[in-house]
Scaffold this motif. Structure first.
Motif, PDB file in Angstrom:
ATOM      1  N   ALA A 116       7.245  -4.263 -63.976  1.00  0.00           N
ATOM      2  CA  ALA A 116       5.849  -4.587 -63.819  1.00  0.00           C
ATOM      3  C   ALA A 116       5.094  -3.513 -63.302  1.00  0.00           C
ATOM      4  O   ALA A 116       5.637  -2.790 -62.180  1.00  0.00           O
ATOM      5  CB  ALA A 116       5.703  -6.057 -63.085  1.00  0.00           C
ATOM      6  N   GLY A 117       3.872  -3.376 -63.899  1.00  0.00           N
ATOM      7  CA  GLY A 117       2.728  -2.574 -63.141  1.00  0.00           C
ATOM      8  C   GLY A 117       1.536  -3.214 -63.018  1.00  0.00           C
ATOM      9  O   GLY A 117       0.979  -3.899 -64.092  1.00  0.00           O
ATOM     10  N   GLY A 118       1.120  -3.217 -61.847  1.00  0.00           N
ATOM     11  CA  GLY A 118      -0.092  -4.114 -61.596  1.00  0.00           C
ATOM     12  C   GLY A 118      -0.098  -5.728 -61.920  1.00  0.00           C
ATOM     13  O   GLY A 118       0.898  -6.356 -61.743  1.00  0.00           O
ATOM     14  N   ALA A 146       2.747  -1.528 -57.572  1.00  0.00           N
ATOM     15  CA  ALA A 146       1.490  -1.759 -57.366  1.00  0.00           C
ATOM     16  C   ALA A 146       1.087  -0.540 -56.448  1.00  0.00           C
ATOM     17  O   ALA A 146       1.477   0.330 -55.996  1.00  0.00           O
ATOM     18  CB  ALA A 146       1.338  -2.986 -56.411  1.00  0.00           C
ATOM     19  N   ARG A 147      -0.426  -0.732 -56.357  1.00  0.00           N
ATOM     20  CA  ARG A 147      -0.988   0.586 -55.670  1.00  0.00           C
ATOM     21  C   ARG A 147      -0.995   0.385 -54.108  1.00  0.00           C
ATOM     22  O   ARG A 147      -0.321   1.382 -53.619  1.00  0.00           O
ATOM     23  CB  ARG A 147      -2.578   0.473 -56.015  1.00  0.00           C
ATOM     24  N   THR A 148      -1.008  -0.743 -53.629  1.00  0.00           N
ATOM     25  CA  THR A 148      -0.729  -0.896 -52.078  1.00  0.00           C
ATOM     26  C   THR A 148      -0.046  -2.200 -52.100  1.00  0.00           C
ATOM     27  O   THR A 148      -0.119  -3.048 -52.827  1.00  0.00           O
ATOM     28  CB  THR A 148      -2.017  -0.968 -51.446  1.00  0.00           C
ATOM     29  N   PRO A 149       0.262  -2.374 -50.671  1.00  0.00           N
ATOM     30  CA  PRO A 149       1.018  -3.685 -50.216  1.00  0.00           C
ATOM     31  C   PRO A 149      -0.321  -5.137 -50.575  1.00  0.00           C
ATOM     32  O   PRO A 149       0.176  -6.021 -51.012  1.00  0.00           O
ATOM     33  CB  PRO A 149       1.316  -3.673 -48.873  1.00  0.00           C
ATOM     34  N   GLN A 150      -1.259  -4.595 -50.309  1.00  0.00           N
ATOM     35  CA  GLN A 150      -2.472  -5.730 -50.520  1.00  0.00           C
ATOM     36  C   GLN A 150      -2.792  -6.100 -52.055  1.00  0.00           C
ATOM     37  O   GLN A 150      -3.529  -6.983 -52.439  1.00  0.00           O
ATOM     38  CB  GLN A 150      -3.876  -5.184 -49.939  1.00  0.00           C
ATOM     39  N   ASP A 151      -2.183  -5.232 -52.916  1.00  0.00           N
ATOM     40  CA  ASP A 151      -2.335  -5.423 -54.295  1.00  0.00           C
ATOM     41  C   ASP A 151      -1.070  -6.315 -55.047  1.00  0.00           C
ATOM     42  O   ASP A 151      -0.950  -6.336 -56.185  1.00  0.00           O
ATOM     43  CB  ASP A 151      -2.446  -4.331 -55.109  1.00  0.00           C
TER      44      ASP A 151
END
Length: 236
Positions: A116-118, A146-151
């Motif tokens: 998975a991406g994003g 994902a870009r960051t852990p928040q994403d």
């Protein structure tokens, strides 16, 4: 015969990331669906203007209830409204389910690699949830970039220990301090270990932005994965 549009009433929503939400709708007469399928959502303005966008189903069939994952896109025509403005009790129109190729069926018994991406995690989460209901011993391995852990979407659910499910998080911009891999885009070495464990005959589902999906599919083929076992779904 074309699928009919159905009225869908929002009964709850929850935040997944600062810009993404899970939306739970009640859809009277919903015919059911397979994990990996999607729907079209139609909005109609007061002046009659209509906009239609496709969104993945995030959970297995559950009577008249469906769950969608929506990432608000800056400047988008539909996603910011669904994610930030649609209130509980409001109605939209939904058509589906759509797509019969990028699906996981409860009677499948082979091991599976999910990449998975994003927001591409949404239909893959539906597969993970369907597996948990039907075949909890079937080996699944998820690589989630994902870009960051928040994403990260569905963070609490994906980090819970589940028999037969392995989850790896990859970060492209900022990784947590205890992440030995460090930030970076998906690369060959990220795919080598799960393929070695699951074998090159496993089914692979890849979902995410077009560039991410193409990179992942090419790397998988380079590693010896049979192209006939790779199923892709892309957006953007």
């Amino acid at each position: 015969m074309p699928l009919a549009w159905r009225s869908a009433r929002l009964h709850s929503s929850s935040s997944q990331t600062p810009t993404a939400r899970s939306l739970h709708f009640a859809v009277p007469g919903w015919p059911g669906h397979l994990a990996g399928q999607h729907v079209d959502v139609r909005l109609t303005a007061d002046d009659g203007y209509q906009a239609v966008r496709s969104y993945s189903l995030a959970a297995p069939a559950d009577g008249d209830c469906i769950e969608l994952g929506v990432q608000a896109v800056i400047g988008g025509e539909v996603s910011p409204y669904l994610a930030d403005q649609l209130s509980v009790g409001a109605e939209v129109e939904i058509r589906g389910p759509l797509g019969n190729w990028f699906v996981w069926r409860p009677d499948q018994t082979g091991s599976v690699l999910l990449v998975a991406g994003g927001s591409g995690i949404v239909p893959l989460t539906a597969m993970i949830r369907a597996r948990r209901q039907a075949q909890p011993e079937t080996p699944f391995h998820l690589l989630y970039s994902a870009r960051t852990p928040q994403d990260i979407w569905y963070g609490n659910e994906l980090t819970n220990v589940v028999t037969g499910l392995e989850v790896e998080f990859l970060y492209t911009r900022q990784a947590p301090p205890d992440n030995s891999r460090g930030p970076g885009r998906l690369k060959r070495t990220d795919l080598e270990r799960p393929l070695a464990r699951l074998t090159h005959t496993c089914l692979v589902y890849v979902c995410g932005p077009t560039g991410f999906v193409e990179t992942a599919a090419n790397l998988l083929v380079d590693l010896g994965q049979d192209p006939a076992t790779i199923r892709t779904e892309r957006f953007g």
